[in-house]
Design a protein around this motif. Structure first.
Motif, short mmCIF file in Angstrom:
data_model
loop_
_atom_site.label_atom_id
_atom_site.label_comp_id
_atom_site.label_asym_id
_atom_site.label_seq_id
_atom_site.Cartn_x
_atom_site.Cartn_y
_atom_site.Cartn_z
N TRP A 1 0.83 -1.21 0.00
CA TRP A 1 0.00 0.00 0.00
C TRP A 1 0.86 1.26 0.00
N ARG A 2 1.96 1.20 0.71
CA ARG A 2 2.86 2.35 0.82
C ARG A 2 3.44 2.74 -0.53
N ARG A 3 3.81 1.75 -1.34
CA ARG A 3 4.46 2.03 -2.62
C ARG A 3 3.45 2.31 -3.74
N ILE A 4 2.26 1.74 -3.65
CA ILE A 4 1.28 1.88 -4.73
C ILE A 4 0.34 3.07 -4.50
N ARG A 5 -0.01 3.36 -3.28
CA ARG A 5 -0.99 4.42 -3.00
C ARG A 5 -0.38 5.65 -2.33
N LEU A 6 0.32 5.44 -1.22
CA LEU A 6 0.80 6.56 -0.40
C LEU A 6 1.88 7.38 -1.10
N ALA A 7 2.91 6.73 -1.60
CA ALA A 7 4.04 7.46 -2.20
C ALA A 7 3.62 8.28 -3.43
N PRO A 8 2.88 7.71 -4.39
CA PRO A 8 2.46 8.55 -5.52
C PRO A 8 1.52 9.68 -5.11
N ALA A 9 0.69 9.45 -4.09
CA ALA A 9 -0.20 10.52 -3.62
C ALA A 9 0.62 11.67 -3.03
N LEU A 10 1.66 11.34 -2.26
CA LEU A 10 2.52 12.38 -1.69
C LEU A 10 3.24 13.16 -2.78
N ILE A 11 3.67 12.46 -3.82
CA ILE A 11 4.37 13.13 -4.92
C ILE A 11 3.41 14.08 -5.64
N LEU A 12 2.19 13.64 -5.90
CA LEU A 12 1.22 14.51 -6.56
C LEU A 12 0.84 15.71 -5.69
N ILE A 13 0.71 15.49 -4.39
CA ILE A 13 0.44 16.60 -3.47
C ILE A 13 1.60 17.59 -3.49
N GLY A 14 2.83 17.06 -3.51
CA GLY A 14 4.00 17.93 -3.58
C GLY A 14 4.02 18.77 -4.83
N PHE A 15 3.67 18.18 -5.98
CA PHE A 15 3.61 18.95 -7.22
C PHE A 15 2.49 19.99 -7.16
N GLY A 16 1.39 19.65 -6.53
CA GLY A 16 0.31 20.63 -6.35
C GLY A 16 0.75 21.80 -5.49
N ILE A 17 1.50 21.52 -4.44
CA ILE A 17 2.03 22.59 -3.59
C ILE A 17 3.00 23.46 -4.38
N GLU A 18 3.79 22.84 -5.24
CA GLU A 18 4.73 23.62 -6.07
C GLU A 18 3.98 24.57 -7.00
N VAL A 19 2.91 24.09 -7.62
CA VAL A 19 2.12 24.95 -8.51
C VAL A 19 1.52 26.09 -7.70
N TYR A 20 1.00 25.79 -6.51
CA TYR A 20 0.45 26.83 -5.64
C TYR A 20 1.53 27.85 -5.27
N ALA A 21 2.73 27.38 -4.95
CA ALA A 21 3.81 28.29 -4.57
C ALA A 21 4.20 29.22 -5.72
N ILE A 22 4.15 28.71 -6.94
CA ILE A 22 4.49 29.54 -8.09
C ILE A 22 3.40 30.58 -8.33
N LEU A 23 2.14 30.20 -8.19
CA LEU A 23 1.03 31.10 -8.47
C LEU A 23 0.69 32.02 -7.31
N LEU A 24 1.24 31.76 -6.12
CA LEU A 24 0.92 32.55 -4.93
C LEU A 24 1.41 33.98 -5.08
N ASN A 25 0.54 34.91 -4.78
CA ASN A 25 0.90 36.33 -4.78
C ASN A 25 0.95 36.79 -3.32
N PRO A 26 2.15 36.91 -2.72
CA PRO A 26 2.23 37.26 -1.31
C PRO A 26 1.84 38.71 -1.02
N ASN A 27 1.79 39.56 -2.03
CA ASN A 27 1.45 40.97 -1.83
C ASN A 27 -0.05 41.22 -1.93
N LYS A 28 -0.82 40.20 -2.22
CA LYS A 28 -2.26 40.36 -2.38
C LYS A 28 -2.90 40.68 -1.04
N THR A 29 -3.66 41.75 -0.99
CA THR A 29 -4.36 42.11 0.23
C THR A 29 -5.78 41.58 0.19
N LYS A 30 -6.30 41.25 1.33
CA LYS A 30 -7.64 40.67 1.41
C LYS A 30 -8.69 41.75 1.49
#
Length: 87
Positions: free
Chosen positions: A58-87
């Motif tokens: 389960w660790r190699r088939i489900r957990l590890a690929p899910a963590l990798i995809l989550i990591g890539f999602g976080i990377e996309v968010y980090a690139i698109l994040l605008n830290p100067n945006k005011t609410k």
């Protein structure tokens, strides 16, 4: 002298594309990706004639690929994040 002054002004005006918040999220994303690849390792057999069913754990088939995809999602968010945006 004019050339040196222009270079100094250009250095003062140069800014990074991303800010500290972006880099923080990027490091978190890289950590997720590295953790996913670490969890994916192992499970092989020293003898090529012997099958080790641990490779399909389960660790190699489900957990590890899910963590990798989550990591890539976080990377996309980090690139698109605008830290100067005011609410």
């Amino acid at each position: 002298m004019g050339e040196q002054k222009r270079k100094e002004e250009a250095a003062k005006n140069s800014t990074f594309i991303f800010e500290k918040k972006n880099y923080t999220f990027m490091l978190i994303g890289v950590a997720f990706i590295v953790l996913g690849f670490i969890l994916m390792t192992g499970g092989g057999s020293d003898d090529p004639n012997v099958f080790n069913p641990e490779i399909y754990s389960w660790r190699r088939i489900r957990l590890a690929p899910a963590l990798i995809l989550i990591g890539f999602g976080i990377e996309v968010y980090a690139i698109l994040l605008n830290p100067n945006k005011t609410k």
